[in-house]
Design an enzyme around this catalytic site. Structure first.
Site, PDB file in Angstrom:
ATOM      1  N   ASN A 222     -25.703  14.560  22.669  1.00  0.00           N
ATOM      2  CA  ASN A 222     -24.772  14.539  23.802  1.00  0.00           C
ATOM      3  C   ASN A 222     -23.528  15.313  23.365  1.00  0.00           C
ATOM      4  OD1 ASN A 222     -23.202  12.775  22.271  1.00  0.00           O
ATOM      5  ND2 ASN A 222     -23.860  10.950  23.383  1.00  0.00           N
TER       6      ASN A 222
ATOM      7  N   ALA B  40     -28.688   3.486  27.458  1.00  0.00           N
ATOM      8  CA  ALA B  40     -30.076   3.951  27.292  1.00  0.00           C
ATOM      9  C   ALA B  40     -30.456   5.138  28.180  1.00  0.00           C
ATOM     10  CB  ALA B  40     -31.088   2.817  27.475  1.00  0.00           C
ATOM     11  N   ALA B  41     -29.476   5.739  28.865  1.00  0.00           N
ATOM     12  CA  ALA B  41     -29.799   6.946  29.642  1.00  0.00           C
ATOM     13  C   ALA B  41     -30.358   8.021  28.712  1.00  0.00           C
ATOM     14  CB  ALA B  41     -28.560   7.467  30.364  1.00  0.00           C
ATOM     15  N   GLY B  42     -29.696   8.199  27.578  1.00  0.00           N
ATOM     16  CA  GLY B  42     -30.151   9.187  26.603  1.00  0.00           C
ATOM     17  C   GLY B  42     -31.535   8.854  26.065  1.00  0.00           C
ATOM     18  N   ASP B  43     -31.789   7.575  25.818  1.00  0.00           N
ATOM     19  CA  ASP B  43     -33.104   7.172  25.294  1.00  0.00           C
ATOM     20  C   ASP B  43     -34.196   7.440  26.327  1.00  0.00           C
ATOM     21  OD1 ASP B  43     -31.948   6.316  22.905  1.00  0.00           O
ATOM     22  OD2 ASP B  43     -31.627   4.281  23.658  1.00  0.00           O
TER      23      ASP B  43
HETATM   24  P1  ADP Z   1     -26.303   9.408  26.053  1.00  0.00           P
HETATM   25  O1  ADP Z   1     -26.662   8.085  26.656  1.00  0.00           O
HETATM   26  O2  ADP Z   1     -27.118   9.738  24.852  1.00  0.00           O
HETATM   27  O3  ADP Z   1     -24.830   9.660  25.872  1.00  0.00           O
HETATM   28  P2  ADP Z   1     -26.157  10.966  28.507  1.00  0.00           P
HETATM   29  O4  ADP Z   1     -25.124  10.002  28.982  1.00  0.00           O
HETATM   30  O5  ADP Z   1     -25.780  12.395  28.376  1.00  0.00           O
HETATM   31  O6  ADP Z   1     -26.807  10.486  27.127  1.00  0.00           O
HETATM   32  O7  ADP Z   1     -27.393  10.827  29.504  1.00  0.00           O
HETATM   33  C1  ADP Z   1     -28.595  11.499  29.292  1.00  0.00           C
HETATM   34  C2  ADP Z   1     -29.102  12.101  30.588  1.00  0.00           C
HETATM   35  O8  ADP Z   1     -29.338  11.055  31.548  1.00  0.00           O
HETATM   36  C3  ADP Z   1     -28.119  13.046  31.267  1.00  0.00           C
HETATM   37  O9  ADP Z   1     -28.241  14.365  30.749  1.00  0.00           O
HETATM   38  C4  ADP Z   1     -28.562  12.960  32.727  1.00  0.00           C
HETATM   39  O10 ADP Z   1     -29.702  13.769  32.978  1.00  0.00           O
HETATM   40  C5  ADP Z   1     -28.955  11.482  32.845  1.00  0.00           C
HETATM   41  N1  ADP Z   1     -27.785  10.688  33.278  1.00  0.00           N
HETATM   42  C6  ADP Z   1     -26.886  10.038  32.503  1.00  0.00           C
HETATM   43  N2  ADP Z   1     -25.930   9.444  33.239  1.00  0.00           N
HETATM   44  C7  ADP Z   1     -26.227   9.716  34.535  1.00  0.00           C
HETATM   45  C8  ADP Z   1     -25.632   9.386  35.803  1.00  0.00           C
HETATM   46  N3  ADP Z   1     -24.516   8.637  35.902  1.00  0.00           N
HETATM   47  N4  ADP Z   1     -26.240   9.831  36.930  1.00  0.00           N
HETATM   48  C9  ADP Z   1     -27.371  10.580  36.874  1.00  0.00           C
HETATM   49  N5  ADP Z   1     -27.976  10.924  35.724  1.00  0.00           N
HETATM   50  C10 ADP Z   1     -27.431  10.507  34.563  1.00  0.00           C
END
Ligand code: ADP
Length: 313
Positions: free
Chosen positions: A187, A252-255
């Protein structure tokens, strides 16, 4: 065997998250009453393994738990999620834990004890090298010893097995390793730490990415939360917009993104499609609370994608 060619091998951490909810943080030496206590399976390795398995991936995990009740529970959880666990080591150390205090003001304080995760060794990787050789793709993070991550990447590289490295939690990584990784997936803050450069604007991000490419990295997928994700190589740039969803909990969005990207690549999808499917899984994960509890299934992902055709470009 033919089905083995799709294997996604996750080499990483297995933790139990223990969360106490209290009105405030206790002072040193003080005892206070909390309102609630909950336990959740976690660890970036286990989360990404579960993410990939829920999406229909053929997933094996290599990692290490303790010889304790929590370790047993975490293995059961992986098995329940159809992650192959037979090569997970059991060490004479406590299973990895994260002790999280959530205070009334929303400020969390966390103590992470790697425990058994730190007992995984380069020797273990050598003993399990056939598991790497039979994988289509190996997925790694940085919650196990860096030398183990580096050695696993060496073995995968020698055997022409694809690798995904999620450099989390953020840490510096030697150029030699970066040059052997197929897809680095940081990220913005991880890219900043890796490159030693700020990543607060598009221009800064491009400069930071160029620094990483100079170190030998060949392909990167930079995730930027609700701003989407970028595939970057020295020659190419592909933007994968985020899907517009109501965000409940971004944990866990990244996961989810990484697990989905791995499944798509192992399944032979083109890069562009893999990015779309990864973005959709990340978006779905933010619509639900928790870490593993928020990871979508293949059915949920396919249903979401058929309802959001506009972003399928
Ligand atoms: P991490 O959790 O590792 O910091 P991110 O926050 O960059 O990772 O999220 C990973 C991916 O998930 C993003 O590139 C995007 O595609 C999706 N994502 C994350 N947050 C959102 C959101 N609020 N709305 C839509 N998609 C999201």
């Amino acid at each position: 065997a033919d089905h083995m060619k799709n294997k996604i091998l996750v080499i990483g951490s297995i933790n139990q998250d223990m969360v106490v909810f209290a009105p405030r943080h206790p002072q040193p030496g003080e005892t206070i009453l909390g309102q609630d206590f909950q336990m959740f399976p976690g660890g970036k390795g286990a989360n990404q393994a579960v993410a990939a398995a829920r999406l229909g991936g053929n997933v094996q995990m290599i990692g290490c738990v303790g010889q304790d009740a929590i370790g047993k529970e975490l293995l059961q959880n992986l098995e329940l999620n159809k992650v192959e666990i037979s090569k997970i080591k059991k060490a004479a150390a406590p299973t990895g834990t994260a002790l999280i205090t959530v205070a009334g003001d929303g400020q969390n304080s966390i103590v992470v004890v790697p425990g058994a995760n730190a007992m995984l060794t380069t020797d273990d990787i050598d003993k399990l090298s056939t598991e790497i050789q039979s994988a289509k793709i190996v997925v790694l993070q940085l919650e196990i010893p860096l030398e183990v991550v580096r050695h696993a990447i060496d073995v995968a590289y020698q055997n022409k097995v694809l690798t995904i490295l999620n450099p989390a939690p953020a840490a510096k990584i030697p150029a030699e390793t970066l040059s052997k990784v197929t897809y680095l997936i940081p990220n913005e803050s991880e890219l900043s730490l890796l490159s030693g450069l700020p990543t607060n604007s598009d221009l800064e991000i491009q400069k930071a990415a160029n620094r990483i490419f100079k170190m030998g990295c060949q392909q990167m997928v930079l995730t930027r939360g609700k701003s989407g994700a970028f595939y970057l190589s020295p020659q190419h740039k592909i933007f994968a917009p985020a899907f517009a969803v109501p965000a409940v909990d971004t944990t866990a969005a990244g996961d989810a993104f990484i697990g989905s990207f791995g499944v798509a690549l192992a399944g032979g999808f083109a890069l562009q499609t893999a990015l779309t499917r990864a973005s959709a899984a990340g978006a779905l994960a933010v619509t639900k609370a928790g870490a593993q509890s928020s990871l979508p299934t293949k059915e949920e992902l396919d249903a979401f994608l058929s309802k959001h055709p506009k972003s399928l470009s």
